[in-house]
Design an enzyme around this catalytic site. Structure first.
Site, PDB file in Angstrom:
ATOM      1  N   CYS A  32       0.860  -1.181   0.000  1.00 38.36           N
ATOM      2  CA  CYS A  32       0.000   0.000   0.000  1.00 38.36           C
ATOM      3  C   CYS A  32       0.899   1.236   0.000  1.00 38.36           C
ATOM      4  CB  CYS A  32      -0.906  -0.015   1.215  1.00 38.36           C
ATOM      5  SG  CYS A  32      -1.891  -1.511   1.294  1.00 38.36           S
ATOM      6  N   THR A  33       0.327   2.416   0.184  1.00 37.29           N
ATOM      7  CA  THR A  33       1.124   3.635   0.073  1.00 37.29           C
ATOM      8  C   THR A  33       2.205   3.736   1.151  1.00 37.29           C
ATOM      9  OG1 THR A  33      -0.778   4.677  -0.901  1.00 37.29           O
ATOM     10  CG2 THR A  33       0.956   6.133  -0.190  1.00 37.29           C
TER      11      THR A  33
END
Lengths: 85, 256
Positions: A32-33
């Site tokens: 994810c980020t």
């Protein structure tokens, strides 16, 4: 958000993989980020302290799902992980 | 007049509500009065109660607002704050609103376990704790509680609470570079209801944020935003590919 590939990212990736119980323990890792969300086969093989010392800013374990907070370096760490897996 | 079946009442209420919602987006401007209850009663041939129900719903959503004895008006649009590492003041100004701050608490306190854990500090480590009520154009918008380790910025609050904590940290060479935030829907506590001057709806959005300067955890903050005045704007992008062990390495001599 491209950062220069530094050897330390590869080191971090290797340590994270070990902390997650090795590549054999991994079902999948979803970058994810700011986090790596991993699905592991056996959560008892996960070493939280090792993950923290590898540079993780947090480790959340819920059943077989292990979230490792690594920050914006996730991009380079993920490609290093791909090489190791 | 025969007693309406519940289904009918529901349908009529939705019709009036949809009509008003359209009117707000298509024809009326912020601050315009909506048609009177009597006008709507006649237009739709419904009871005053049905009209009131429709208006109440839109007031609760923050689309309309009531002014005692004056009527019901189109509310200003919600602030669509993008969740990013900016300060409340910066975000408000970029939306043409004048930010305001009231400091409710500014103190040094020992880190409770949750805060210590979040910031990688020892339990009981000294922390700056600041609680502020933020407003835009004079209306309360959110309550923010922020914790910053004292050892990172010992003099942070010496000249009073800085207008921007991020700004003050930047000046000390600790520019926030990344963070994580979770957002949860909730009802306001009585204290929040009072401070945020909530009248129509008690809905709030609670955020918990960790801010980092590179590898250094800088700040842990918990905020509650008015549910009727805020929207969260989230830019989206394609997900990165999921990493799966290559068969040769992962399933060596194993049943998967």
């Amino acid at each position: 958000m491209t950062q220069p590939r530094s050897p330390s990212d590869a080191e971090v990736a290797r340590a994270i993989l070990t902390g997650l119980g090795g590549v054999d323990n991994i079902e999948e890792i979803d970058p994810c980020t700011t986090r790596l969300r991993s699905l592991v086969k056996d959560p008892t093989l996960v070493d939280k302290a090792l993950l923290r010392s590898a540079g993780a800013f947090g480790v959340m374990i819920n059943g077989r799902v292990v979230q490792v907070v690594v920050g914006p370096r996730v991009d380079t760490i993920a490609s290093d992980l791909a090489d190791l897996m | 007049m025969g007693r309406a079946r519940p289904g009918d009442g529901e349908h009529k209420y939705l019709t009036v509500r949809a009509y008003l919602a359209d009117l707000v987006t298509q024809e009326l401007e912020v601050g315009d009065a909506v048609p009177s209850e009597r006008t709507l009663t006649e237009k739709f041939g419904v009871s005053r109660m049905t009209v009131r129900q429709a208006i109440d719903a839109l007031v609760t959503e923050g689309v309309l607002h009531r002014e005692q004895g004056r009527g019901t008006f189109v509310a200003p649009p919600r602030a669509d704050f993008e969740m990013r590492l900016t300060t409340f003041g910066e975000e408000a100004r970029r939306r043409g609103m004048e930010p305001g701050t009231r400091v409710l608490v500014a103190e040094t306190q020992a880190a409770p376990p949750s805060v210590a854990e979040a910031l990688g500090q020892a339990e009981g480590a000294p922390m700056h704790r600041v609680v502020r009520l933020r407003s835009a154009d004079g209306s309360p918008m959110c309550i923010e509680e922020a914790w910053v380790p004292v050892d990172l910025a010992p003099d942070l609050l010496d000249g009073g609470v800085p207008e921007s904590l991020y700004g003050a940290l930047r000046e000390r060479g600790l520019a926030p570079t990344w963070g994580e935030e979770t957002i949860t829907a909730s009802d306001a506590t009585p204290a929040e209801e009072h401070a945020l001057e909530l009248t129509a709806s008690r809905a709030v959005m609670r955020t918990v944020r960790r801010t980092f300067a590179g590898d250094t955890p800088l700040m842990y903050s918990r905020s509650s935003y008015r549910g009727d005045r805020y929207s969260v704007f989230v830019p989206l992008r394609e997900a990165r590919p999921t990493l799966v062990p290559t068969t040769s390495r992962a399933t060596e001599g194993k049943v998967s």
